[in-house]
Design a protein around this motif. Structure first.
Motif, short mmCIF file in Angstrom:
data_model
loop_
_atom_site.label_atom_id
_atom_site.label_comp_id
_atom_site.label_asym_id
_atom_site.label_seq_id
_atom_site.Cartn_x
_atom_site.Cartn_y
_atom_site.Cartn_z
N ILE A 4 2.87 19.39 56.71
CA ILE A 4 1.89 20.44 57.02
C ILE A 4 1.01 19.92 58.14
O ILE A 4 0.49 18.80 58.07
CB ILE A 4 1.02 20.75 55.78
CG1 ILE A 4 1.88 21.36 54.69
CG2 ILE A 4 -0.13 21.68 56.15
CD1 ILE A 4 1.14 21.65 53.41
N GLU B 187 4.12 24.48 55.06
CA GLU B 187 4.97 23.44 55.63
C GLU B 187 5.64 23.98 56.89
O GLU B 187 6.27 25.03 56.85
CB GLU B 187 6.06 23.02 54.63
CG GLU B 187 5.51 22.47 53.34
CD GLU B 187 5.39 23.54 52.28
OE1 GLU B 187 5.20 23.17 51.12
OE2 GLU B 187 5.50 24.74 52.60
N GLU B 188 5.50 23.26 57.95
CA GLU B 188 6.03 23.77 59.21
C GLU B 188 7.18 22.94 59.74
O GLU B 188 7.95 23.41 60.56
CB GLU B 188 4.92 23.83 60.26
CG GLU B 188 3.81 24.79 59.86
CD GLU B 188 2.85 25.05 60.99
OE1 GLU B 188 2.97 24.38 62.04
OE2 GLU B 188 1.97 25.91 60.83
N GLU B 189 7.27 21.69 59.32
CA GLU B 189 8.33 20.83 59.82
C GLU B 189 8.91 20.02 58.68
O GLU B 189 8.24 19.76 57.69
CB GLU B 189 7.78 19.88 60.90
CG GLU B 189 7.70 20.52 62.27
CD GLU B 189 6.30 20.47 62.88
OE1 GLU B 189 6.19 20.84 64.05
OE2 GLU B 189 5.34 20.06 62.23
#
Lengths: 172, 335
Positions: free
Chosen positions: A87, A96-98
């Motif tokens: 995050i 959560e982006e990655e």
């Protein structure tokens, strides 16, 4: 572990933990230039990412200027790597982006015992600067030392679960 | 009917409510909410939906009748872990349960072959039936056994709730109206045994019969979510198929998934493409360079939010398909 040389020495004298090499003409010149210009920064780039265990040896006068910070949690652990969801805290995100895969070797020995599925950590990338003005780009992974589940945590969750389970009236 | 929840691209409001409001449907007109399972990517904003859709019956897995399961959800919530950004799934479900309890609303239990709704949607319109197809009894027992082992112990270091294995409690649903039907696969997988996953659904003699014209493909099109007999026995030939891509450890769908699905139907769509970019946001050169030096691999976890709209037009149920700019045909989903 470093060992300190034993033997007699004048009381109060500082102890060289590591013997200093004799100054060369080049280092003398650099030291003079550096001392002459207090605002000068070392121009040559130091190798980044020396690993979190080395970073923990930073001196009290150094500080980390963070460029990017993530909070992550471990989703799986392999033989040589672990995977985590991240995050972006710098962007103040809440999702959560990655997803990233890290080397287990990059986790400090003291943090290894904290590494399990669901473990939470901070990953910071930035510049480590010291009072002398030098800086180097670093990457630091530090596992959160979250408190343990207490008896109160577990009992309160259990009590509320009981209330909810008994209280919900399901359609038949 | 709303099935699961995610947030709109702005991240503020549930996408389902935004969409319904854009077509003139008020939240109070929603009659059914189905919570297929409690993975983070399926329940963001769910508590808001439950709160605003005051007339809707809320359908939950029968696992929520189990005290141990509720204990698991609440133990991993932010009230006890104090790291709210990483307790999302547990917190959303906890909020939903608290709302249901405080409002006195009676949740509807979902199990295999259980009818959730049977009513006419319009005065002279066709009869609409909605069924839950899973989880099977065996699936439920297996999941509860697994959950019991994951309840944290005294003095154990706090951590985020572990993700469920094999989407054990995922609720697949069947919707029929008149002669048309659609199959919503959620994240149901096919672990192999005949009493679990899709096999349990196919072998259930009590399930609604017929063939669906639309399939929301389960588990992001993965091989784990595939069962040949679903396509052969539960869907019409060349059914419309839609999936949402996903990036966890491996991007889904994979190339082989795309090949498999596109040989089964020519009308396959994805709500967005899988991103070629490693990062969701742009990063400075210093950060990108350091990431390259540190990680083995990094990928964007959240594909862009898009939608595929499928409408069945009366009187013969002709299908109309529309995609927004982010959605694409499945054959174009890979970067």
């Amino acid at each position: 572990m470093r060992t300190v040389a034993t033997g007699s020495r004048p009381a109060g004298a500082p102890v060289d933990v590591l013997p200093r090499p004799a100054p060369t003409a080049e280092t003398k010149s650099k030291e003079q230039n550096f001392a002459a210009t207090t605002a000068a920064e070392q121009k040559y780039e130091l190798k980044p990412n020396l690993g979190p265990s080395v970073l923990k040896l930073r001196s009290p006068q150094s500080f980390l200027h963070a460029l990017q910070e993530w909070e992550g949690y471990v989703t799986s652990i392999g033989d040589q790597t672990f995977t985590a969801r991240l995050i972006d805290k710098t962007a103040k995100s809440h999702i959560e982006e990655e997803t990233a895969e890290f080397l287990l070797d990059d986790v400090s020995d003291s943090d290894r015992r904290l590494l399990r599925e669901g473990s939470i950590f901070r990953w910071v990338i930035g510049y480590l600067k010291d009072a002398g003005g030098s800086k180097r780009r670093v990457s630091e992974i530090v596992f959160r030392r979250l408190p343990a589940w207490t008896r109160h945590d577990l009992l309160s969750a259990r009590a509320r679960a009981t209330e909810i389970t008994k209280g919900l009236a399901w359609e038949e | 009917m709303i099935v699961d929840s995610c947030l709109s691209p702005g991240g503020k409001r549930p996408a389902a409510l935004e969409y319904l409001e854009s077509i003139g449907v008020a939240p109070t007109q929603v009659v059914l909410i189905v919570v297929t399972h409690w993975h983070d990517d399926h329940i963001r904003g769910l508590a808001t939906i439950v709160r605003e859709c005051t007339s809707a019956r809320v359908c939950l897995s029968s696992a929520f009748r189990n005290e141990e399961f509720n204990n698991f959800v609440l133990a991993f919530g932010s009230r006890r872990i104090k790291t709210s950004s990483l307790t999302l799934g547990a917190d959303e479900m906890g909020d939903v349960l608290e709302q249901l309890l405080s409002s006195g609303r009676r949740p509807v239990m979902c199990l295999g072959s259980r009818r959730l709704l049977n009513q006419k949607t319009l005065p002279n319109g066709p009869l609409c039936e909605i069924w839950s197809l899973s989880p099977s009894d065996a699936q439920l027992s297996k999941a509860l056994g697994s959950i019991a082992k994951q309840i944290p112990g005294l003095l154990e270091a706090k951590r985020r709730a572990p993700d469920p294995d094999h989407n054990d409690l995922s609720i697949a649903a069947w919707v029929s109206f008149g002669e048309s039907a659609l199959l919503l696969g959620a994240d149901l997988e096919e672990p192999g045994p005949l009493d679990l996953g899709w096999s349990a659904v196919i072998n259930d003699r009590e399930r609604p019969q017929g063939r669906a014209a639309l399939f929301k493909i389960s588990h992001h099109g993965s091989r784990n979510g595939h069962h040949d007999l679903v396509w052969k026995d539960m869907l019409i030939s060349d059914a419309v198929a839609v999936l949402t891509p996903y990036n966890k450890n491996v991007g889904l769908p994979t190339e082989s998934d795309v090949q498999r699905i596109t040989t089964l139907t020519s009308r396959a769509f994805s709500t967005s493409k899988l991103l070629p970019n490693r990062f969701r946001r742009s990063r400075s050169n210093a950060v990108q360079k350091t990431v390259d030096e540190t990680v083995v691999r990094i990928t964007s976890a959240q594909p862009r939010s898009g939608h595929v709209r499928v409408r069945f037009r009366p009187p013969d149920g002709t299908i109309e398909i529309a995609m927004d700019a982010t959605a694409c045909r499945l054959r174009n989903v890979l970067p």
